[in-house]
Design an enzyme around this catalytic site. Structure first.
Site, PDB file in Angstrom:
ATOM      1  N   GLU A  92     108.343 -84.494  43.762  1.00 17.97           N
ATOM      2  CA  GLU A  92     107.731 -85.795  44.050  1.00 17.97           C
ATOM      3  C   GLU A  92     108.665 -86.411  44.867  1.00 17.97           C
ATOM      4  O   GLU A  92     109.920 -86.561  45.212  1.00 17.97           O
ATOM      5  CB  GLU A  92     107.276 -86.442  42.780  1.00 17.97           C
ATOM      6  N   CYS A 116     120.005 -84.241  31.374  1.00 20.14           N
ATOM      7  CA  CYS A 116     120.361 -85.509  30.753  1.00 20.14           C
ATOM      8  C   CYS A 116     119.028 -85.756  29.725  1.00 20.14           C
ATOM      9  O   CYS A 116     117.831 -85.655  30.032  1.00 20.14           O
ATOM     10  CB  CYS A 116     120.257 -86.562  31.754  1.00 20.14           C
ATOM     11  N   CYS A 119     115.687 -88.030  30.417  1.00 13.37           N
ATOM     12  CA  CYS A 119     115.166 -88.154  31.615  1.00 13.37           C
ATOM     13  C   CYS A 119     113.805 -86.619  31.943  1.00 13.37           C
ATOM     14  O   CYS A 119     114.068 -85.741  31.474  1.00 13.37           O
ATOM     15  CB  CYS A 119     116.174 -87.586  32.833  1.00 13.37           C
ATOM     16  N   SER A 211     125.502 -92.875  38.758  1.00 15.74           N
ATOM     17  CA  SER A 211     124.687 -93.360  37.857  1.00 15.74           C
ATOM     18  C   SER A 211     125.875 -93.243  36.517  1.00 15.74           C
ATOM     19  O   SER A 211     126.268 -92.111  35.976  1.00 15.74           O
ATOM     20  CB  SER A 211     123.654 -92.459  37.254  1.00 15.74           C
ATOM     21  N   HIS A 287     113.276 -96.481  31.294  1.00 18.90           N
ATOM     22  CA  HIS A 287     111.875 -96.217  31.192  1.00 18.90           C
ATOM     23  C   HIS A 287     111.649 -95.169  30.169  1.00 18.90           C
ATOM     24  O   HIS A 287     112.195 -93.922  30.640  1.00 18.90           O
ATOM     25  CB  HIS A 287     111.327 -95.872  32.577  1.00 18.90           C
ATOM     26  N   CYS A 341     112.312 -94.872  37.970  1.00 20.96           N
ATOM     27  CA  CYS A 341     113.366 -94.007  37.761  1.00 20.96           C
ATOM     28  C   CYS A 341     113.508 -93.564  36.396  1.00 20.96           C
ATOM     29  O   CYS A 341     113.213 -93.990  35.219  1.00 20.96           O
ATOM     30  CB  CYS A 341     114.648 -95.081  37.732  1.00 20.96           C
TER      31      CYS A 341
END
Ligand code: SF4
Length: 355
Positions: A92, A116, A119, A211, A287, A341
């Site tokens: 994507e 992770c 995610c 990150s 998120h 994100c």
């Protein structure tokens, strides 16, 4: 498609291909400009090259420009695109307009193998690396984005787990014969793979974002498994010791989880880590992936984590800034279409073709 993919080739590589046929370096540059700047998919429409070169290229190469299979538009104007390459891998890309700024967020892998736990891309599994051409194509083939101003490598995948293709894509994106985006407007984001970070800082002028998630190694290791092999502290030292070239920027992204990594202890340690350095701190809201968002409160979510409140994020920003550290709070974009994100791939499964 067989033959050489022109999208993903440098001007020198194109020259090496056509030189034995009697063509010049400037013909090679015209081919590169036709692909990367003019975005011409049909070789017979390439500009400023002789017909005989078009015929030769047609026999042994292909433009490599292909359109996304699907797209979905967010209420805030962001657009998420689904690509499918020749091997059937899906990935994507997100377009994020903001005033004059037009950012394209590209993927570097189909899925990711970093694992992770929070995610969606990590949960999608790993399906393969994208080539330099497939990365660049995400920037030049979007129907609604004629001229992106910024490119960020923050889509699916860990860019520095695919370093050679990412470095080559950065070269093509920033070259004059290429897409011609300024290196100061191209940012690669990583969870931190030390050898890849060193190669990237040495061989590219583009920006780097680490990150971070936590300044404490033990805690970071539970959020980012890569920490156990490549501690963030080591990488931050490398970033500090690398001089800034031109307009290059180095930053850390700090995704904020309520009550997990937003305590005063974390703030004090962040200040200690970055005071006096050129590294900027971007505070990012967390998120939840949809299966977790829609469940009963924390029903599906083993960690029970939520985002920090905006007040807490502003408190962190304020304290970082008054300590002399450049800091900002990133606004969420494209949440309604899972383009924000950490959410890419959340609408996909291994055989997925639709949003
Ligand atoms: Fe991979 Fe980044 Fe997701 Fe970690 S956060 S699983 S590195 S895409």
């Amino acid at each position: 498609m067989t033959g050489t993919n022109l999208c993903g080739s440098t001007a020198d590589e194109i020259y090496n291909l056509i030189k034995p046929l009697g063509f010049t370096q400037s013909h090679a540059v015209s081919v590169a400009v036709s692909v990367y700047r003019k975005r011409i998919a049909d070789i017979f429409q390439f500009q400023k090259i002789p017909k005989r070169l078009m015929e030769e290229l047609y026999k042994t190469t292909y433009s490599g420009i292909f359109s996304p299979a699907e797209s979905i538009r967010s209420e805030d104007g962001s657009i998420k695109y689904l690509f499918r390459n020749g091997e059937g891998m899906v990935y994507e890309t997100v377009y994020i307009p903001e005033g004059k700024r037009k950012t394209v967020c590209v993927s570097t892998q189909s899925g990711c193998r970093m694992g992770c736990p929070f995610c969606a891309t990590g949960k999608f599994g790993f399906h393969g690396n994208l080539s330099a051409g497939e990365i660049v194509n995400q920037v030049i083939s979007l129907p609604d984005v004629p001229d992106p101003t910024h490119v960020v490598f923050m889509g699916m995948g860990e860019p520095l787990d695919n370093t050679d293709n990412v470095l080559k894509a950065c070269r093509i994106l920033t070259a004059e014969w290429g897409v011609s985006v300024s290196p100061g407007k191209v940012t690669v984001s990583t969870v931190g793979i030390t050898p890849g970070v060193i190669d990237f800082l040495r061989d590219s002028d583009c920006n780097l974002t680490l990150s971070l998630y936590s300044p404490f190694s033990g805690q970071r290791g539970t959020i980012v498994p890569a920490e156990r092999l490549f501690p963030a502290r080591e990488i931050i030292e490398i970033m500090k010791n690398f001089g800034l070239k031109g307009k290059r920027r180095m930053s850390v992204a700090y995704v904020m989880f309520g009550g997990v990594n937003d305590t005063d202890e974390h703030l004090v340690e962040l200040i200690h880590m970055f005071k006096g350095s050129h590294i900027r701190v971007n505070l990012v809201p967390f998120h939840k992936i949809p299966s977790i968002r829609e469940a009963e409160p924390y029903g599906n979510d083993p960690t029970g984590i939520t985002s920090s409140t905006s007040e807490r994020m502003l408190y962190f920003k304020h304290n970082l800034v008054i300590s002399g550290i450049s800091a900002s709070v990133r606004r969420s974009r494209g949440i309604d279409v899972n383009a924000a994100c950490g959410l890419l791939a959340s609408g996909l499964n291994r055989s997925s073709r639709h949003y």
